[in-house]
Design a protein around this motif. Structure first.
Motif, PDB file in Angstrom:
ATOM      1  N   TYR A  29       0.925  -1.213  -0.053  1.00  0.00           N
ATOM      2  CA  TYR A  29       0.058   0.151  -0.113  1.00  0.00           C
ATOM      3  C   TYR A  29       0.844   1.122  -0.091  1.00  0.00           C
ATOM      4  O   TYR A  29       1.978   1.323   0.703  1.00  0.00           O
ATOM      5  CB  TYR A  29      -0.954   0.079   1.134  1.00  0.00           C
ATOM      6  N   ALA A  67      -3.279  -0.801  -8.425  1.00  0.00           N
ATOM      7  CA  ALA A  67      -4.749  -0.053  -8.731  1.00  0.00           C
ATOM      8  C   ALA A  67      -4.918   1.224  -7.751  1.00  0.00           C
ATOM      9  O   ALA A  67      -4.069   1.026  -6.740  1.00  0.00           O
ATOM     10  CB  ALA A  67      -6.042  -0.992  -8.396  1.00  0.00           C
ATOM     11  N   TRP A  69      -6.806   4.865  -6.268  1.00  0.00           N
ATOM     12  CA  TRP A  69      -8.007   5.408  -5.965  1.00  0.00           C
ATOM     13  C   TRP A  69      -7.911   6.725  -5.590  1.00  0.00           C
ATOM     14  O   TRP A  69      -7.097   7.220  -4.428  1.00  0.00           O
ATOM     15  CB  TRP A  69      -8.820   4.549  -4.767  1.00  0.00           C
ATOM     16  N   ASP A  75     -14.564   5.382  -9.206  1.00  0.00           N
ATOM     17  CA  ASP A  75     -13.925   4.027  -9.069  1.00  0.00           C
ATOM     18  C   ASP A  75     -12.557   3.957  -8.766  1.00  0.00           C
ATOM     19  O   ASP A  75     -11.868   4.758  -9.255  1.00  0.00           O
ATOM     20  CB  ASP A  75     -14.611   2.817 -10.119  1.00  0.00           C
ATOM     21  N   TRP A  76     -12.237   2.668  -8.762  1.00  0.00           N
ATOM     22  CA  TRP A  76     -10.760   2.415  -8.692  1.00  0.00           C
ATOM     23  C   TRP A  76     -10.169   2.139 -10.176  1.00  0.00           C
ATOM     24  O   TRP A  76     -11.034   1.764 -10.921  1.00  0.00           O
ATOM     25  CB  TRP A  76     -10.441   1.114  -8.104  1.00  0.00           C
ATOM     26  N   TRP A  77      -8.863   2.718 -10.334  1.00  0.00           N
ATOM     27  CA  TRP A  77      -8.412   2.584 -11.722  1.00  0.00           C
ATOM     28  C   TRP A  77      -7.082   1.984 -11.819  1.00  0.00           C
ATOM     29  O   TRP A  77      -6.547   1.685 -10.608  1.00  0.00           O
ATOM     30  CB  TRP A  77      -7.982   3.880 -12.127  1.00  0.00           C
ATOM     31  N   SER A  78      -6.486   1.407 -12.972  1.00  0.00           N
ATOM     32  CA  SER A  78      -5.375   0.556 -13.015  1.00  0.00           C
ATOM     33  C   SER A  78      -4.388   1.196 -14.306  1.00  0.00           C
ATOM     34  O   SER A  78      -5.034   1.333 -14.964  1.00  0.00           O
ATOM     35  CB  SER A  78      -5.789  -0.811 -13.072  1.00  0.00           C
ATOM     36  N   TYR A 108      -8.687   5.803   3.555  1.00  0.00           N
ATOM     37  CA  TYR A 108      -9.556   5.691   2.728  1.00  0.00           C
ATOM     38  C   TYR A 108     -11.146   6.002   3.435  1.00  0.00           C
ATOM     39  O   TYR A 108     -11.792   6.574   2.807  1.00  0.00           O
ATOM     40  CB  TYR A 108      -9.750   3.859   2.653  1.00  0.00           C
ATOM     41  N   LEU A 122      -9.747  -6.309  -3.643  1.00  0.00           N
ATOM     42  CA  LEU A 122      -8.497  -5.227  -4.541  1.00  0.00           C
ATOM     43  C   LEU A 122      -8.020  -5.755  -5.536  1.00  0.00           C
ATOM     44  O   LEU A 122      -7.574  -5.032  -6.713  1.00  0.00           O
ATOM     45  CB  LEU A 122      -7.853  -4.727  -3.564  1.00  0.00           C
ATOM     46  N   TYR A 125      -9.492  -5.220  -9.235  1.00  0.00           N
ATOM     47  CA  TYR A 125      -9.272  -3.997  -9.755  1.00  0.00           C
ATOM     48  C   TYR A 125      -7.913  -3.803 -10.515  1.00  0.00           C
ATOM     49  O   TYR A 125      -7.864  -2.828 -11.041  1.00  0.00           O
ATOM     50  CB  TYR A 125      -9.205  -2.850  -8.719  1.00  0.00           C
TER      51      TYR A 125
END
Length: 255
Positions: A29, A67, A69, A75-78, A108, A122, A125
């Motif tokens: 993270y 991913a 955020w 939303d979550w992006w990659s 978060y 997770l 994503y």
């Protein structure tokens, strides 16, 4: 720091660790800061990045999934290109801080995301995989292990960002690499040692690439043909380096 967790089951040749076991290693993270270089406890965070390296059976790097955020997004992006910039772009690096899952959960929630999804969610994503080219292991050091051991391996984990002197001292204290009177290998800054059920791990932290990056060199001596302890131990050593501010780029195998 504990270096004693049981490793995942041994992978078959040609597979990756994540393909070979249901018990995956934890995700990595990162906090994405609003202000570059802000080290204060109240530093403003504008987003979260979650990553996972995919591995070959010998734990060398095969690729990277990620991913991200931000509260402004739907939303979550990659993005593989963003993951690469986290390791090569100085502006982005100055805004990236390694974090624990607990810290990510707190941020978060504070940014309005609610409860951080479980790691299994997770991973769904991850939609833009970044392959990392690998070469056959180079031979670094003796071709044969010392008496009493089945195999000798040497790994190098490369990191982006820099270590402050207080972070170096923290690593030395954590790994008790000073004050024993033993000389450190040439070019090394921190050293450490672990006996894991008869398997031996010796590691060295040093600068590389004309002092623009850091690496963790780990020599592994295995008692038998089981390499289960390698992945868990290398992961935990790498995570300690993350906790001291560095961003892992890849793990290569030299022998």
């Amino acid at each position: 720091m504990s270096l004693m967790p049981a490793g995942p089951p041994r992978a078959e040749p040609g597979t990756t660790v994540v393909e070979a076991t249901e018990r995956r290693l934890p995700l990595d993270y990162y906090m994405l800061l609003t202000k570059p270089g802000d080290r204060g406890p109240a530093a403003a965070v504008e987003g979260i990045v979650v990553e996972e390296f995919t591995r070959h059976a010998d734990f060398s790097t095969a690729g990277l999934d990620s991913a991200g955020w931000t509260p402004s997004g739907a939303d979550w992006w990659s993005s593989a290109s963003f993951s690469q910039s986290m390791r090569t772009d100085r502006e982005v690096l100055d805004r990236v801080v390694p974090a624990s899952r607990k810290r990510a959960e707190s941020v978060y929630r504070e940014l309005g995301g609610g409860q951080l999804p479980p790691e299994a969610v997770l991973r769904t994503y991850f939609r833009d995989h970044q392959p990392i080219a690998a070469a056959p292991p180079l031979r670094l050091g003796p071709a044969h292990p010392p008496p009493g051991f089945h195999e000798r391996r040497v790994y190098r984990v490369l990191f982006a960002k820099d270590l402050r002197e207080d972070q170096v001292e923290s690593l030395r204290t954590l790994w008790q690499s000073t004050g024993d009177g033993a000389p450190r290998p040439p070019g090394s800054v921190v050293t450490g040692y672990l006996d894991q059920g008869g398997d031996q791990f010796v590691w060295v932290v040093r600068r590389v690439g004309r002092e623009v990056a850091w690496c963790l060199d780990v020599t592994v001596l295995l008692r038998d043909d089981s390499s289960a302890a390698v992945s868990a131990t290398l992961h935990e050593l790498t995570n300690v380096m993350r906790q001291h501010g560095l961003v892992p780029a890849m793990t290569d195998r030299f022998s």
